[in-house]
Design a protein around this motif. Structure first.
Motif, PDB file in Angstrom:
ATOM      1  N   ARG A  34      40.421  -8.568  26.356  1.00  0.00           N
ATOM      2  CA  ARG A  34      41.335  -9.259  27.275  1.00  0.00           C
ATOM      3  C   ARG A  34      41.330 -10.776  27.095  1.00  0.00           C
ATOM      4  N   ASN A  35      40.330 -11.330  26.421  1.00  0.00           N
ATOM      5  CA  ASN A  35      40.203 -12.779  26.319  1.00  0.00           C
ATOM      6  C   ASN A  35      40.387 -13.252  24.887  1.00  0.00           C
ATOM      7  N   ASP A  36      40.732 -14.543  24.762  1.00  0.00           N
ATOM      8  CA  ASP A  36      40.841 -15.180  23.452  1.00  0.00           C
ATOM      9  C   ASP A  36      39.556 -15.938  23.164  1.00  0.00           C
ATOM     10  N   PHE A  37      39.267 -16.104  21.869  1.00  0.00           N
ATOM     11  CA  PHE A  37      38.053 -16.781  21.444  1.00  0.00           C
ATOM     12  C   PHE A  37      38.407 -17.982  20.579  1.00  0.00           C
ATOM     13  N   LYS A  38      37.425 -18.884  20.409  1.00  0.00           N
ATOM     14  CA  LYS A  38      37.646 -20.122  19.648  1.00  0.00           C
ATOM     15  C   LYS A  38      37.932 -19.840  18.181  1.00  0.00           C
ATOM     16  N   GLY A  39      37.102 -19.057  17.522  1.00  0.00           N
ATOM     17  CA  GLY A  39      37.283 -18.762  16.098  1.00  0.00           C
ATOM     18  C   GLY A  39      38.274 -17.632  15.876  1.00  0.00           C
ATOM     19  N   ASN A  40      38.753 -17.533  14.646  1.00  0.00           N
ATOM     20  CA  ASN A  40      39.728 -16.486  14.326  1.00  0.00           C
ATOM     21  C   ASN A  40      39.104 -15.099  14.343  1.00  0.00           C
ATOM     22  N   ASN A  41      37.885 -14.987  13.839  1.00  0.00           N
ATOM     23  CA  ASN A  41      37.260 -13.675  13.693  1.00  0.00           C
ATOM     24  C   ASN A  41      36.235 -13.364  14.781  1.00  0.00           C
ATOM     25  N   ASP A  42      36.076 -14.231  15.750  1.00  0.00           N
ATOM     26  CA  ASP A  42      35.049 -14.021  16.771  1.00  0.00           C
ATOM     27  C   ASP A  42      35.273 -12.741  17.567  1.00  0.00           C
ATOM     28  N   LYS A  43      36.514 -12.444  17.883  1.00  0.00           N
ATOM     29  CA  LYS A  43      36.810 -11.245  18.662  1.00  0.00           C
ATOM     30  C   LYS A  43      36.426  -9.987  17.876  1.00  0.00           C
ATOM     31  N   ILE A  44      36.771  -9.946  16.600  1.00  0.00           N
ATOM     32  CA  ILE A  44      36.442  -8.788  15.760  1.00  0.00           C
ATOM     33  C   ILE A  44      34.937  -8.637  15.624  1.00  0.00           C
ATOM     34  N   ILE A  45      34.260  -9.746  15.431  1.00  0.00           N
ATOM     35  CA  ILE A  45      32.796  -9.705  15.280  1.00  0.00           C
ATOM     36  C   ILE A  45      32.140  -9.179  16.543  1.00  0.00           C
ATOM     37  N   TRP A  46      32.573  -9.646  17.718  1.00  0.00           N
ATOM     38  CA  TRP A  46      31.965  -9.179  18.963  1.00  0.00           C
ATOM     39  C   TRP A  46      32.272  -7.707  19.227  1.00  0.00           C
ATOM     40  N   VAL A  47      33.468  -7.253  18.882  1.00  0.00           N
ATOM     41  CA  VAL A  47      33.788  -5.833  19.046  1.00  0.00           C
ATOM     42  C   VAL A  47      32.866  -4.992  18.175  1.00  0.00           C
ATOM     43  N   LEU A  48      32.656  -5.409  16.924  1.00  0.00           N
ATOM     44  CA  LEU A  48      31.774  -4.658  16.027  1.00  0.00           C
ATOM     45  C   LEU A  48      30.325  -4.679  16.508  1.00  0.00           C
ATOM     46  N   VAL A  49      29.866  -5.829  17.016  1.00  0.00           N
ATOM     47  CA  VAL A  49      28.490  -5.918  17.532  1.00  0.00           C
ATOM     48  C   VAL A  49      28.301  -4.963  18.701  1.00  0.00           C
ATOM     49  N   VAL A  50      29.260  -4.938  19.614  1.00  0.00           N
ATOM     50  CA  VAL A  50      29.137  -4.062  20.788  1.00  0.00           C
ATOM     51  C   VAL A  50      29.249  -2.594  20.380  1.00  0.00           C
ATOM     52  N   LEU A  51      30.094  -2.277  19.417  1.00  0.00           N
ATOM     53  CA  LEU A  51      30.241  -0.886  19.003  1.00  0.00           C
ATOM     54  C   LEU A  51      29.005  -0.367  18.261  1.00  0.00           C
ATOM     55  N   PHE A  52      28.432  -1.179  17.391  1.00  0.00           N
ATOM     56  CA  PHE A  52      27.306  -0.716  16.579  1.00  0.00           C
ATOM     57  C   PHE A  52      25.960  -0.831  17.288  1.00  0.00           C
ATOM     58  N   PHE A  53      25.817  -1.813  18.188  1.00  0.00           N
ATOM     59  CA  PHE A  53      24.560  -2.003  18.924  1.00  0.00           C
ATOM     60  C   PHE A  53      24.873  -1.934  20.414  1.00  0.00           C
ATOM     61  N   ASN A  54      25.178  -0.755  20.910  1.00  0.00           N
ATOM     62  CA  ASN A  54      25.743  -0.554  22.255  1.00  0.00           C
ATOM     63  C   ASN A  54      25.137  -1.435  23.341  1.00  0.00           C
ATOM     64  N   ILE A  55      23.970  -1.107  23.819  1.00  0.00           N
ATOM     65  CA  ILE A  55      23.398  -1.821  24.957  1.00  0.00           C
ATOM     66  C   ILE A  55      22.952  -3.219  24.553  1.00  0.00           C
ATOM     67  N   ILE A  56      22.264  -3.330  23.421  1.00  0.00           N
ATOM     68  CA  ILE A  56      21.785  -4.642  22.975  1.00  0.00           C
ATOM     69  C   ILE A  56      22.968  -5.545  22.641  1.00  0.00           C
TER      70      ILE A  56
END
Length: 70
Positions: A34-56
């Motif tokens: 729902r939110n925009d991020f400063k960098g171009n790829n920050d949103k993709i990186i955070w989605v991948l981090v949350v998907l691969f390392f669920n709780i952490i």
């Protein structure tokens, strides 16, 4: 029987951790999308981090990633 060795407190703990493990990443993903991020790829990186390392990954996002939003 394995289930005969599991008491009500263990079942309650498993349910709490299971719900916590499903809801926290879901909330993080909704917030990321729902939110925009400063960098171009920050949103993709955070989605991948949350998907691969669920709780952490969700905890990392709420601790560090929310500061990177626009």
């Amino acid at each position: 029987m394995i289930l005969g060795m599991v008491g009500p407190w263990q079942i309650l703990l498993i349910l709490i951790l299971g719900v916590f493990g499903l809801i926290l990443p879901l909330i993080a993903l909704i917030d990321i999308l729902r939110n925009d991020f400063k960098g171009n790829n920050d949103k993709i990186i955070w989605v991948l981090v949350v998907l691969f390392f669920n709780i952490i990954g969700s905890i990392l996002y709420f601790a560090m990633g929310r500061k990177q939003r626009v």
